[in-house]
Scaffold this active site. Structure first.
Site, PDB file in Angstrom:
ATOM      1  N   GLU A   1     -16.635  -3.765 -22.468  1.00  0.00           N
ATOM      2  CA  GLU A   1     -18.004  -4.578 -22.984  1.00  0.00           C
ATOM      3  C   GLU A   1     -19.016  -4.005 -21.881  1.00  0.00           C
ATOM      4  O   GLU A   1     -18.507  -3.597 -20.821  1.00  0.00           O
ATOM      5  CB  GLU A   1     -17.878  -6.000 -22.112  1.00  0.00           C
ATOM      6  CG  GLU A   1     -17.269  -6.424 -23.492  1.00  0.00           C
ATOM      7  CD  GLU A   1     -17.094  -7.898 -22.977  1.00  0.00           C
ATOM      8  OE1 GLU A   1     -16.861  -9.179 -23.989  1.00  0.00           O
ATOM      9  OE2 GLU A   1     -17.763  -8.959 -22.241  1.00  0.00           O
TER      10      GLU A   1
ATOM     11  N   CYS B   1     -24.929  -1.524 -16.963  1.00  0.00           N
ATOM     12  CA  CYS B   1     -23.905  -2.593 -16.964  1.00  0.00           C
ATOM     13  C   CYS B   1     -23.007  -1.463 -17.705  1.00  0.00           C
ATOM     14  O   CYS B   1     -22.578  -1.388 -18.673  1.00  0.00           O
ATOM     15  CB  CYS B   1     -24.074  -3.334 -16.232  1.00  0.00           C
ATOM     16  SG  CYS B   1     -22.468  -4.040 -15.753  1.00  0.00           S
TER      17      CYS B   1
ATOM     18  N   CYS C   1      -9.110  -5.246 -16.162  1.00  0.00           N
ATOM     19  CA  CYS C   1      -8.920  -4.595 -14.467  1.00  0.00           C
ATOM     20  C   CYS C   1      -7.532  -4.489 -14.107  1.00  0.00           C
ATOM     21  O   CYS C   1      -6.801  -6.248 -14.525  1.00  0.00           O
ATOM     22  CB  CYS C   1     -10.070  -4.705 -13.671  1.00  0.00           C
ATOM     23  SG  CYS C   1     -10.316  -4.721 -12.302  1.00  0.00           S
TER      24      CYS C   1
ATOM     25  N   CYS D   1      -9.010  -9.819  -8.404  1.00  0.00           N
ATOM     26  CA  CYS D   1     -10.356 -10.667  -7.785  1.00  0.00           C
ATOM     27  C   CYS D   1      -9.673 -12.205  -8.716  1.00  0.00           C
ATOM     28  O   CYS D   1      -9.711 -12.256  -9.297  1.00  0.00           O
ATOM     29  CB  CYS D   1     -11.142 -10.538  -7.889  1.00  0.00           C
ATOM     30  SG  CYS D   1     -11.047  -8.365  -6.982  1.00  0.00           S
TER      31      CYS D   1
ATOM     32  N   CYS E   1     -12.386 -13.705 -10.915  1.00  0.00           N
ATOM     33  CA  CYS E   1     -13.541 -12.476 -11.693  1.00  0.00           C
ATOM     34  C   CYS E   1     -12.621 -12.848 -13.079  1.00  0.00           C
ATOM     35  O   CYS E   1     -11.746 -12.662 -13.128  1.00  0.00           O
ATOM     36  CB  CYS E   1     -13.859 -11.060 -11.311  1.00  0.00           C
ATOM     37  SG  CYS E   1     -14.207 -10.242 -12.339  1.00  0.00           S
TER      38      CYS E   1
ATOM     39  N   CYS F   1     -22.552 -11.081 -13.829  1.00  0.00           N
ATOM     40  CA  CYS F   1     -21.248 -10.521 -12.929  1.00  0.00           C
ATOM     41  C   CYS F   1     -20.174 -10.794 -13.613  1.00  0.00           C
ATOM     42  O   CYS F   1     -20.289 -12.147 -12.637  1.00  0.00           O
ATOM     43  CB  CYS F   1     -21.516 -10.218 -11.628  1.00  0.00           C
ATOM     44  SG  CYS F   1     -23.310  -9.193 -11.261  1.00  0.00           S
TER      45      CYS F   1
HETATM   46  N1  SAH Z   1     -14.230  -3.697  -9.932  1.00  0.00           N
HETATM   47  C1  SAH Z   1     -15.888  -3.557  -8.987  1.00  0.00           C
HETATM   48  C2  SAH Z   1     -16.628  -3.621  -9.843  1.00  0.00           C
HETATM   49  C3  SAH Z   1     -16.726  -5.047 -10.757  1.00  0.00           C
HETATM   50  S1  SAH Z   1     -18.065  -6.096 -10.937  1.00  0.00           S
HETATM   51  C4  SAH Z   1     -16.030  -4.533  -7.929  1.00  0.00           C
HETATM   52  O1  SAH Z   1     -15.124  -5.649  -7.161  1.00  0.00           O
HETATM   53  O2  SAH Z   1     -16.660  -3.931  -7.235  1.00  0.00           O
HETATM   54  C5  SAH Z   1     -19.401  -6.453  -9.906  1.00  0.00           C
HETATM   55  C6  SAH Z   1     -19.294  -7.184  -9.298  1.00  0.00           C
HETATM   56  O3  SAH Z   1     -19.541  -8.412  -9.646  1.00  0.00           O
HETATM   57  C7  SAH Z   1     -18.499  -7.159  -7.488  1.00  0.00           C
HETATM   58  O4  SAH Z   1     -18.953  -7.381  -6.999  1.00  0.00           O
HETATM   59  C8  SAH Z   1     -17.736  -8.566  -8.214  1.00  0.00           C
HETATM   60  O5  SAH Z   1     -17.004  -9.028  -7.473  1.00  0.00           O
HETATM   61  C9  SAH Z   1     -18.996  -9.242  -9.117  1.00  0.00           C
HETATM   62  N2  SAH Z   1     -18.105 -10.948  -9.056  1.00  0.00           N
HETATM   63  C10 SAH Z   1     -16.457 -10.869 -10.514  1.00  0.00           C
HETATM   64  N3  SAH Z   1     -17.138 -11.499 -10.979  1.00  0.00           N
HETATM   65  C11 SAH Z   1     -18.333 -12.931 -10.591  1.00  0.00           C
HETATM   66  C12 SAH Z   1     -19.251 -13.957 -10.604  1.00  0.00           C
HETATM   67  N4  SAH Z   1     -17.902 -14.692 -11.488  1.00  0.00           N
HETATM   68  N5  SAH Z   1     -20.260 -14.664 -10.704  1.00  0.00           N
HETATM   69  C13 SAH Z   1     -20.522 -13.035  -9.670  1.00  0.00           C
HETATM   70  N6  SAH Z   1     -20.378 -11.630  -9.278  1.00  0.00           N
HETATM   71  C14 SAH Z   1     -18.570 -11.406  -9.769  1.00  0.00           C
END
Ligand code: SAH
Length: 406
Positions: A156, A169, A176, A180, A183, A399
């Site tokens: 995506e 983006c 992934c 986390c 996410c 995000c």
């Molecule tokens: N793997 C990378 C890119 C991930 S996405 C990273 O971890 O940074 C980019 C951002 O969105 C990251 O800061 C991630 O932690 C955040 N993120 C993930 N899930 C989210 C959510 N449900 N709401 C808001 N931000 C989120």
């Protein structure tokens, strides 16, 4: 369905906040892990530099399939054409058609000879992945694409239009492996790393399909995946995007976000690029970060902050500390104070991100008042704080929502 990107309303996925699932119980102490049991996560696999397990595309095993144009640096395009017996100036013409004139159809490349127009597609593949699904936000300012790659893998990407211009983006992995717990993509597990052409193609695709004109558009590596776990292909994609005969995206218009792969942060710092680095901090104690962002158990906060400092010092660019606000989890005064302490010791800015709810996960966004209160605790101590009201929430494109059902 949430309808407004300023998200002041209480409607989240058709529920009022008071109707939505309760705040995860993380106390006393932090309570039980809610999604992935920490012991289940193979830290070596998490931290592994994906280069060691570099994905070999099926394409490269088929001798007759030409390489994707979008994974080649200009000199590599030239090499491919020269190897096919073309004079090198033809490569400049083709690059100009594709990247400057945005024309991928060889038949329309009017300064090539007829035979060359016919031959080109057999030397380099100018096709883009098929769009499996495309969803536009009601206001038309966000478009989420699910692209289908040659092996049917789907990734995506999200295009966003705001007062500051266009932001694209992109994903660097399908799924992934970082797990986390808050996410949506993290719940999927890793399918595979993307190749550089599959990363660049997302950008070219969005420029072409949105038709949005912004010569200064920005690219954020904040889609699916951990870019630093797919280091070599992400770097190659950055270099293709930056090339003078490519899209000429200056490093300063590119931001890469990492959950904290410390060795790769050091490595990136030494590449001589000025790519922006965003760090998904999200917690100010190892105790909490170990649970939210499992890679912290391999590279704890002290090492992460040191790597962030190294990056800022080496590149001359302030890093961004991303801090999602999770109701009842990391939004207390003590969290703000510790965040200020970390930030004040680093050349950085803080980006507060109110959590975007993910349907199958229990985490919640704090109330607007709690978000404002958190920002107010920070502002006097750290002036460089921005609050990111994510765009695309109404189409599950914000995000951390990629991979969730829209
Ligand atoms: N793997 C990378 C890119 C991930 S996405 C990273 O971890 O940074 C980019 C951002 O969105 C990251 O800061 C991630 O932690 C955040 N993120 C993930 N899930 C989210 C959510 N449900 N709401 C808001 N931000 C989120």
């Amino acid at each position: 369905m949430r309808v407004d990107r300023d998200l002041h309303g209480t409607l989240i996925y058709g529920m009022t906040e008071s109707q939505s699932s309760p705040t995860p119980d993380l106390g006393p102490g932090l309570g039980p892990p809610l999604v992935a049991a920490p012991a289940d996560i193979e830290l070596d696999a998490l931290a592994r530099d994906a280069e060691a397990a570099e994905f070999t595309p099926a394409r490269s095993r088929i001798p007759s399939a030409p390489p994707s144009f979008f994974g080649l640096l200009p000199e590599e395009v030239e090499g491919a054409l020269v190897a096919a017996g073309w004079p090198s100036y033809r490569a400049h013409q083709v690059l100009d058609w594709v990247y400057a004139k945005r024309t991928r159809d060889p038949g329309a490349m009017s300064n090539l000879g007829k035979a060359q127009r016919e031959q080109l597609g057999g030397i380099v593949d100018l096709a883009l992945p098929r769009i499996h699904r495309q969803v536009q936000s009601p206001k038309g300012d966000s478009v989420k694409y699910a692209l289908e790659l040659h092996d049917k893998t789907r990734v995506e990407s999200v295009a966003m239009l705001s007062k500051r211009g266009v932001t694209l983006c992109v994903s660097t992995q399908a799924g992934c492996g970082m797990a986390c717990v808050f996410c949506a993509t993290g719940t999927l597990g890793l399918t595979r790393n993307l190749k550089a052409d599959e990363i660049v193609a997302q950008v070219v695709h969005m420029l072409e399909t949105t038709g949005w004109e912004d010569p200064g558009f920005n690219i954020v590596f904040m889609g699916m995946g951990e870019p630093l776990a797919n280091y070599a292909q992400t770097l190659k994609a950055i270099n293709v995007l930056r090339a003078d005969e490519g899209l000429r995206v200056g490093s300063r218009r590119i931001t890469l976000s990492t959950c904290g792969m410390v060795p790769q942060m050091h490595r990136l710092a030494k590449e001589g690029l000025q790519v922006g680095l965003a760090i998904s901090l999200h917690a100010t104690t190892d105790e909490l970060r170990d649970r939210l962002v499992p890679i912290n158990r391999r590279y704890p906060l002290r090492e992460l902050v040191r790597a962030a400092d190294f990056y800022a010092t080496h590149t001359g660019r302030r890093v961004t500390l991303e801090y999602i606000l999770l109701a009842g989890v990391n939004d207390k005064k003590g969290d703000a104070e510790r965040l200020a302490d970390i930030a004040n010791a680093l050349p950085c800015k803080i980006n507060l991100i109110p959590y975007n709810p993910v349907p199958q996960l229990p985490w919640q966004r704090p109330t607007d008042e709690a978000i404002q209160r958190f920002a107010d605790w920070l502002f006097p101590r750290c002036p460089a704080v921005t609050l990111r009201w994510s765009q695309g929430g109404e189409i599950a494109a914000a995000c951390g929502q990629l991979g969730a059902k829209a």
